[in-house]
Design a protein around this motif. Structure first.
Motif, mmCIF file in Angstrom:
data_model
loop_
_atom_site.group_PDB
_atom_site.id
_atom_site.type_symbol
_atom_site.label_atom_id
_atom_site.label_comp_id
_atom_site.label_asym_id
_atom_site.label_seq_id
_atom_site.Cartn_x
_atom_site.Cartn_y
_atom_site.Cartn_z
ATOM 1 N N UNK A 189 5.618 -1.409 29.386
ATOM 2 C CA UNK A 189 6.205 -1.652 28.067
ATOM 3 C C UNK A 189 7.270 -0.612 27.756
ATOM 4 N N UNK A 190 6.984 0.626 28.093
ATOM 5 C CA UNK A 190 7.926 1.718 27.796
ATOM 6 C C UNK A 190 9.216 1.592 28.589
ATOM 7 N N UNK A 191 9.123 1.231 29.857
ATOM 8 C CA UNK A 191 10.336 1.159 30.673
ATOM 9 C C UNK A 191 11.254 0.040 30.181
ATOM 10 N N UNK A 192 10.668 -1.073 29.730
ATOM 11 C CA UNK A 192 11.484 -2.155 29.189
ATOM 12 C C UNK A 192 12.209 -1.703 27.923
ATOM 13 N N UNK A 193 11.532 -0.896 27.128
ATOM 14 C CA UNK A 193 12.159 -0.381 25.905
ATOM 15 C C UNK A 193 13.299 0.574 26.246
ATOM 16 N N UNK A 194 13.062 1.510 27.155
ATOM 17 C CA UNK A 194 14.082 2.503 27.507
ATOM 18 C C UNK A 194 15.297 1.873 28.176
ATOM 19 N N UNK A 195 15.087 0.746 28.850
ATOM 20 C CA UNK A 195 16.217 0.042 29.456
ATOM 21 C C UNK A 195 17.165 -0.517 28.406
ATOM 22 N N UNK A 196 16.647 -0.746 27.203
ATOM 23 C CA UNK A 196 17.437 -1.394 26.157
ATOM 24 C C UNK A 196 17.865 -0.446 25.044
ATOM 25 N N UNK A 197 17.028 0.561 24.754
ATOM 26 C CA UNK A 197 17.314 1.450 23.628
ATOM 27 C C UNK A 197 17.352 2.900 24.093
ATOM 28 N N UNK A 198 18.130 3.717 23.376
ATOM 29 C CA UNK A 198 18.214 5.145 23.712
ATOM 30 C C UNK A 198 17.402 6.017 22.767
ATOM 31 N N UNK A 199 16.905 5.442 21.673
ATOM 32 C CA UNK A 199 16.138 6.225 20.695
ATOM 33 C C UNK A 199 14.733 5.651 20.575
ATOM 34 N N UNK A 200 13.737 6.529 20.707
ATOM 35 C CA UNK A 200 12.346 6.093 20.637
ATOM 36 C C UNK A 200 11.582 7.010 19.690
ATOM 37 N N UNK A 201 11.166 6.448 18.563
ATOM 38 C CA UNK A 201 10.282 7.164 17.651
ATOM 39 C C UNK A 201 8.857 6.875 18.096
ATOM 40 N N UNK A 202 8.165 7.897 18.563
ATOM 41 C CA UNK A 202 6.892 7.684 19.239
ATOM 42 C C UNK A 202 5.841 7.059 18.332
ATOM 43 N N UNK A 203 5.689 7.585 17.116
ATOM 44 C CA UNK A 203 4.676 7.047 16.206
ATOM 45 C C UNK A 203 4.975 5.588 15.858
ATOM 46 N N UNK A 204 6.243 5.297 15.584
ATOM 47 C CA UNK A 204 6.622 3.923 15.269
ATOM 48 C C UNK A 204 6.434 2.990 16.453
ATOM 49 N N UNK A 205 6.750 3.492 17.643
ATOM 50 C CA UNK A 205 6.588 2.696 18.854
ATOM 51 C C UNK A 205 5.118 2.320 19.061
ATOM 52 N N UNK A 206 4.236 3.295 18.888
ATOM 53 C CA UNK A 206 2.804 3.022 19.060
ATOM 54 C C UNK A 206 2.327 2.007 18.020
ATOM 55 N N UNK A 207 2.781 2.153 16.805
ATOM 56 C CA UNK A 207 2.293 1.295 15.721
ATOM 57 C C UNK A 207 2.804 -0.130 15.825
ATOM 58 N N UNK A 208 4.066 -0.293 16.211
ATOM 59 C CA UNK A 208 4.687 -1.617 16.137
ATOM 60 C C UNK A 208 4.956 -2.278 17.497
ATOM 61 N N UNK A 209 4.876 -1.521 18.567
ATOM 62 C CA UNK A 209 5.198 -2.091 19.880
ATOM 63 C C UNK A 209 3.994 -2.176 20.820
ATOM 64 N N UNK A 210 2.876 -1.602 20.423
ATOM 65 C CA UNK A 210 1.725 -1.559 21.326
ATOM 66 C C UNK A 210 0.539 -2.322 20.743
ATOM 67 N N UNK A 211 0.795 -3.553 20.300
ATOM 68 C CA UNK A 211 -0.260 -4.354 19.676
ATOM 69 C C UNK A 211 -1.451 -4.564 20.617
ATOM 70 N N UNK A 212 -1.175 -4.929 21.859
ATOM 71 C CA UNK A 212 -2.260 -5.209 22.804
ATOM 72 C C UNK A 212 -3.077 -3.952 23.105
ATOM 73 N N UNK A 213 -2.374 -2.837 23.237
ATOM 74 C CA UNK A 213 -3.055 -1.571 23.501
ATOM 75 C C UNK A 213 -3.951 -1.184 22.332
ATOM 76 N N UNK A 214 -3.428 -1.304 21.111
ATOM 77 C CA UNK A 214 -4.216 -0.977 19.927
ATOM 78 C C UNK A 214 -5.387 -1.941 19.762
ATOM 79 N N UNK A 215 -5.184 -3.203 20.138
ATOM 80 C CA UNK A 215 -6.289 -4.168 20.071
ATOM 81 C C UNK A 215 -7.398 -3.786 21.041
ATOM 82 N N UNK A 216 -7.019 -3.283 22.207
ATOM 83 C CA UNK A 216 -8.016 -2.845 23.179
ATOM 84 C C UNK A 216 -8.813 -1.663 22.640
ATOM 85 N N UNK A 217 -8.129 -0.733 21.984
ATOM 86 C CA UNK A 217 -8.832 0.400 21.376
ATOM 87 C C UNK A 217 -9.775 -0.084 20.268
ATOM 88 N N UNK A 218 -9.320 -1.064 19.494
ATOM 89 C CA UNK A 218 -10.155 -1.611 18.428
ATOM 90 C C UNK A 218 -11.420 -2.245 19.001
#
Length: 310
Positions: A137-166
């Motif tokens: 997921x991260x590599x696809x993001x970095x290929x397209x964008x140059x700025x990554x806010x880590x907290x925002x990325x985890x909250x809004x881009x990692x739905x499946x990962x957060x669901x697994x933790x839940x």
């Protein structure tokens, strides 16, 4: 040439150093080469972070860009697992209002054990699987964008990962509640045994293996049916107890002053449960001259065998 910038909301985040270290380790020779990349840290009033810069003209985006993104994504995935996963679990547990602080702490520890596969033989696979998924997921993001806010990325881009933790948190909470209820029930049975009068001096519980048990008195004779009060057995079944608990209820009704368990499977759950309930009354025997014949494959008792096969 800016390749990417990673920002962290907390400017004093103690884990920023570990993120930079991970990036340096992954970028390796690219980071050290004069025509490669440089990592530059920054700190503002509300954020801190690190920028990866490619040095021109030696660094060429088309030739070297993908390698940088691949390596950086692995470093970021490792950082999320190492520095962010436990706080994420903690924040999910904070929503479990019916648990006190101590209980949430115990469940948090159990969650981390589940996530890191301590109960599996291939414990490294569980963590590596999540790291691989995050990296993709991260590599696809970095290929397209140059700025990554880590907290925002985890909250809004990692739905499946957060669901697994839940799911892990839900499972751990359910297991904890069941274990707590089990221990409360064991405590109730221990109290009942404590206040109950002894009916017979000694009982031999012969574990034939698996789900087969035979209950004998001090003379190695079958216990008469009159010793067993059906009321408690029925009550325990009504409480959705496992069939193996019928053995426990029978022992409670017989109320022996001492119990000798003859078994070759000392670590089976039913043996442990009996030890918990009857405490010092229990002696576990894995070999003696008396039980040798009873535990031999060819021995068949005259009495009815207690079979608790589901």
């Amino acid at each position: 040439m800016e390749l990417f910038t990673i920002t962290i909301q907390n400017p004093s985040d103690p884990h920023l150093t570990s993120l930079i270290t991970l990036l340096e380790q992954e970028l390796g020779d690219l980071h050290k080469h004069p025509c490669g990349v440089t990592l530059e840290t920054f700190e503002a009033s509300s954020v801190s972070g690190v920028t990866c810069v490619g040095h021109l003209p030696g660094f060429q985006l088309q030739l070297h860009g993908q390698e940088v993104w691949n390596r950086a994504s692995r470093a970021l995935a490792e950082y999320i697992l190492a520095a962010k996963e436990e706080p994420l679990i903690r924040s999910l547990l904070d929503k479990e209002r019916h648990l006190d602080l101590e209980e949430r702490g115990k469940i948090e520890t159990y969650c981390m054990q589940l996530l890191n596969g301590y109960e599996e033989l291939n414990h490294a696979d569980s963590r590596q699987r999540r790291k691989t998924k995050l990296s993709r997921i991260l590599v696809k993001y970095l290929e397209e964008y140059t700025s990554l806010n880590l907290e925002g990325f985890i909250r809004f881009r990692l739905d499946n990962y957060l669901s697994e933790l839940r799911e892990v948190v839900d499972y751990a909470v359910d297991e904890y509640v069941l274990e707590r209820q089990y221990q409360e029930f064991i405590g109730l049975l221990k109290y009942f045994v404590f206040i109950q009068d002894t009916k017979i001096p000694l009982a031999h519980l012969v574990h034939k293996g698996g789900h087969e048990f035979v209950l004998l008195n001090e003379r190695w004779d079958p216990l008469e049916p009159s010793h067993v009060v059906e009321g408690m057995v029925v009550e325990m079944i009504d409480c959705d107890m496992e069939m193996e608990d019928m053995i426990v209820s029978t022992l409670i009704n017989v109320s022996p002053g001492h119990i000798v368990i003859h078994t070759r499977e000392k670590d089976s759950q039913v043996i442990k449960t009996i030890q918990q309930i009857f405490d010092t009354r229990v002696q576990v025997c894995d070999y003696c001259k008396d039980c040798e014949a009873h535990l031999s494959p060819g021995w068949k008792p005259q009495e009815q065998v207690i079979d608790v096969q589901h």
